[in-house]
Scaffold this motif. Structure first.
Motif, PDB file in Angstrom:
ATOM      1  N   ILE A   1     143.433  47.091  37.424  1.00  0.00           N
ATOM      2  CA  ILE A   1     143.601  47.660  36.103  1.00  0.00           C
ATOM      3  C   ILE A   1     144.693  48.039  37.081  1.00  0.00           C
ATOM      4  N   MET A   2     145.956  47.893  36.266  1.00  0.00           N
ATOM      5  CA  MET A   2     147.321  49.166  36.258  1.00  0.00           C
ATOM      6  C   MET A   2     147.544  49.577  35.080  1.00  0.00           C
ATOM      7  N   TYR A   3     147.661  50.678  35.243  1.00  0.00           N
ATOM      8  CA  TYR A   3     148.244  51.074  34.344  1.00  0.00           C
ATOM      9  C   TYR A   3     149.113  52.797  34.253  1.00  0.00           C
TER      10      TYR A   3
ATOM     11  N   SER B   1     145.332  35.241  36.747  1.00  0.00           N
ATOM     12  CA  SER B   1     145.088  36.011  38.102  1.00  0.00           C
ATOM     13  C   SER B   1     145.914  37.106  37.294  1.00  0.00           C
ATOM     14  N   LEU B   2     146.272  36.950  36.567  1.00  0.00           N
ATOM     15  CA  LEU B   2     147.171  38.189  35.675  1.00  0.00           C
ATOM     16  C   LEU B   2     146.940  38.026  34.289  1.00  0.00           C
ATOM     17  N   PHE B   3     146.347  39.404  33.950  1.00  0.00           N
ATOM     18  CA  PHE B   3     147.150  39.386  32.566  1.00  0.00           C
ATOM     19  C   PHE B   3     148.089  41.200  32.359  1.00  0.00           C
ATOM     20  N   GLU B   4     149.343  40.712  31.948  1.00  0.00           N
ATOM     21  CA  GLU B   4     150.304  41.654  31.842  1.00  0.00           C
ATOM     22  C   GLU B   4     150.067  42.471  30.190  1.00  0.00           C
ATOM     23  N   ILE B   5     149.816  43.560  29.918  1.00  0.00           N
ATOM     24  CA  ILE B   5     150.573  43.782  28.314  1.00  0.00           C
ATOM     25  C   ILE B   5     151.416  44.981  28.337  1.00  0.00           C
ATOM     26  N   ASN B   6     152.355  44.691  27.747  1.00  0.00           N
ATOM     27  CA  ASN B   6     153.404  45.218  27.992  1.00  0.00           C
ATOM     28  C   ASN B   6     154.487  45.445  27.150  1.00  0.00           C
TER      29      ASN B   6
ATOM     30  N   TYR C   1     139.645  43.100  29.921  1.00  0.00           N
ATOM     31  CA  TYR C   1     139.357  43.316  31.137  1.00  0.00           C
ATOM     32  C   TYR C   1     138.805  41.351  31.194  1.00  0.00           C
ATOM     33  N   LYS C   2     137.267  41.635  30.229  1.00  0.00           N
ATOM     34  CA  LYS C   2     136.665  40.414  29.787  1.00  0.00           C
ATOM     35  C   LYS C   2     137.336  38.994  29.775  1.00  0.00           C
ATOM     36  N   ALA C   3     138.413  39.477  29.344  1.00  0.00           N
ATOM     37  CA  ALA C   3     139.422  38.324  29.040  1.00  0.00           C
ATOM     38  C   ALA C   3     139.722  37.585  30.565  1.00  0.00           C
TER      39      ALA C   3
ATOM     40  N   PRO D   1     154.263  56.228  17.068  1.00  0.00           N
ATOM     41  CA  PRO D   1     153.554  55.869  18.265  1.00  0.00           C
ATOM     42  C   PRO D   1     153.572  55.660  19.309  1.00  0.00           C
ATOM     43  N   GLU D   2     152.689  55.464  20.473  1.00  0.00           N
ATOM     44  CA  GLU D   2     153.070  55.813  21.456  1.00  0.00           C
ATOM     45  C   GLU D   2     153.099  54.019  22.532  1.00  0.00           C
ATOM     46  N   GLU D   3     153.495  53.741  24.024  1.00  0.00           N
ATOM     47  CA  GLU D   3     153.628  52.413  23.903  1.00  0.00           C
ATOM     48  C   GLU D   3     153.107  52.691  26.035  1.00  0.00           C
ATOM     49  N   TYR D   4     152.113  52.300  25.928  1.00  0.00           N
ATOM     50  CA  TYR D   4     151.498  52.449  27.302  1.00  0.00           C
ATOM     51  C   TYR D   4     151.243  50.539  28.145  1.00  0.00           C
ATOM     52  N   TYR D   5     151.277  50.831  29.181  1.00  0.00           N
ATOM     53  CA  TYR D   5     151.453  49.692  29.960  1.00  0.00           C
ATOM     54  C   TYR D   5     150.251  48.524  30.749  1.00  0.00           C
ATOM     55  N   MET D   6     149.732  48.471  30.358  1.00  0.00           N
ATOM     56  CA  MET D   6     148.303  47.686  31.185  1.00  0.00           C
ATOM     57  C   MET D   6     148.227  46.325  32.095  1.00  0.00           C
ATOM     58  N   SER D   7     147.725  45.681  32.975  1.00  0.00           N
ATOM     59  CA  SER D   7     147.659  44.824  32.898  1.00  0.00           C
ATOM     60  C   SER D   7     146.493  44.999  34.457  1.00  0.00           C
ATOM     61  N   VAL D   8     145.689  43.429  34.535  1.00  0.00           N
ATOM     62  CA  VAL D   8     144.662  43.228  35.367  1.00  0.00           C
ATOM     63  C   VAL D   8     145.259  41.905  35.987  1.00  0.00           C
TER      64      VAL D   8
END
Ligand code: GDP
Ligand code: MN
Length: 396
Positions: A132-134, A203-208, A194-196, A114-121
């Motif tokens: 989008i920052m990733y 103002s922020l969606f951060e998935i980490n 991005y749609k969400a 499994p691999e972990e990435y970072y992503m935020s909008v």
């Protein structure tokens, strides 16, 4: 307005973003029931118990734990619920945990790691675009990645009028080094994310982390979501997600009274009308050698009732050594404000910190005389500098 992880995931799910599935529990018994249900619906063998508080870094603080059987689910949930969780993002006292999210384990073994990435909008204010920052470096502090390996952080700017285009979503998947099924899944993930973000007025969606599972699914394992307060009226269902227990109690009280209050660390309380003047007043306090204890905009109607409510809020902060009232009487006359201050002061009995009142605008001279003649322990000023000097003197 900030949301809990489970609420953020609910929103993600409603926009078709694949999430690590979970059920909220407030007692160890409920946690066990939740775990059983998850095993039925997802087939998961192990479970993860995750503290639900408005703070990141929960894993590091012991607020995210893997449970390998139902007994462990019960024990771990029992330990986490009710604890004061201290993480790098909380104060030293920590945050009380009222509920946990029991989730499926998505780090199961398989063909690949499994691999972990970072992503935020988020909104890039300097370009006026969404961004989008990733990064390939997920699961850890993005601030650390930014400091030590900034070249591993990518950004994709999105024109809000055009939206995220197909080639942009593919570029994200490409930069993350994906191919085949994982590549396709990632483009779907970014597009839905991005749609969400866009349609929930966040103002922020951060998935980490964003996880690539061993069978090449792309899943949101965590969710940190901030919804723009000014757009909440369009989202009644999100409005109900507000958890006041997570917010500063003084700020919640201020909000209920219609006052714009932000708690700060300094020693000079300020009461101002208008956000711009409030900012300038905070600068003034700093120049006088103090630190603002709060930002407080009492708005246009500075009557006795509001002034008293504002005084009470400011005085709840034990660090306050002085209060600076800085009001411009444009719409509301200064003498009316002065009367409000005098009435509020008398109503409250004694106030044990020095108060400096600067009133400028219509009838400023009348107002100053009213304050000076009131016999109260309140110093008056008309000029900005005069007020600053008086603050300096009481702090000395
Ligand atoms: P945070 O510490 O507040 O950011 O909480 P996260 O939701 O990001 O979880 C922290 C860490 O727990 C993740 O980075 C993962 O390493 C781990 N974790 C989360 N979900 C699972 C899971 O399903 N299985 C396993 N084994 N570990 C998980
Ligand atoms: Mn996380």
């Amino acid at each position: 307005m900030n949301l809990h992880e489970y609420q953020g995931k609910e929103i993600l799910n409603s926009f078709g973003v694949e999430i690590q599935r979970g059920i909220v529990a407030t007692t160890p018994k409920e946690a066990v029931e939740a775990a059983k249900k998850l095993t039925e619906t997802t087939g998961t063998g192990w479970h993860v118990i995750k503290a639900q508080v408005h703070a990141g870094g929960r894993g590091k603080g012991g607020g995210v734990k893997l449970a390998k059987n139902l007994q462990e689910v019960e024990t771990i949930a029992g330990n986490i619920i009710g604890m004061d969780l201290v993480t790098p993002q909380t104060s030293a006292e920590g945050k009380r945990v009222h509920q946990v999210l029991v989730t499926e384990d998505v780090y199961y073994p398989g063909d690949s790691e499994p691999e972990e990435y970072y992503m935020s909008v988020l909104l890039n204010r300097s370009t006026g675009r969404n961004m989008i920052m990733y990064s390939t470096e997920g699961g850890m502090d993005i601030e650390t990645v930014a400091e030590e390996t900034p070249h591993l952080i990518f950004t994709e700017e999105v024109d809000p009028a055009v939206g995220l285009l197909g080639f942009q979503a593919r570029r994200v998947a490409f930069n993350l080094g994906l191919s085949g099924k994982a590549f396709k899944e990632m483009t779907k993930f970014v597009t839905a994310l991005y749609k969400a973000y866009n349609e929930s007025d966040s103002s922020l969606f951060e998935i980490n982390p964003v996880l690539k599972t061993s069978d090449d699914r792309i899943i949101a394992v965590d969710a940190k979501v901030s919804i723009d307060d000014n757009a909440l009226f369009r989202h009644k269902d999100y409005m109900e997600m507000r958890d006041k227990r997570e917010e500063n109690p003084v700020e919640v009280e201020a909000q209920e009274k219609g006052l714009n209050y932000v708690d700060l660390d300094g020693n000079v309380g300020c009461m101002v009308n208008g956000a711009g003047l409030a900012m300038a007043t905070m600068d003034l306090i700093k120049q006088a050698g103090g630190e603002p204890a709060n930002f407080l905009d009492v708005g246009g109607t500075a009557n006795a009732e509001r002034v008293e409510a504002a005084f009470k809020l400011i005085l709840k902060d034990p660090n306050v050594k002085a209060i600076l009232v800085n009001i411009f009487g444009g719409i509301v006359r200064c003498d009316r404000v002065a009367q409000g201050i005098i009435d509020a002061y008398k109503n409250m009995g004694t106030i044990n910190v020095p108060i400096i009142v600067r009133l400028q605008g219509t009838n400023a001279d009348v107002a100053k005389k009213m304050i000076d003649d009131s016999g109260l322990d309140v110093q008056s000023a008309i000029e900005f500098q005069e007020a600053a000097d008086k603050v300096k003197a009481v702090l000395a």
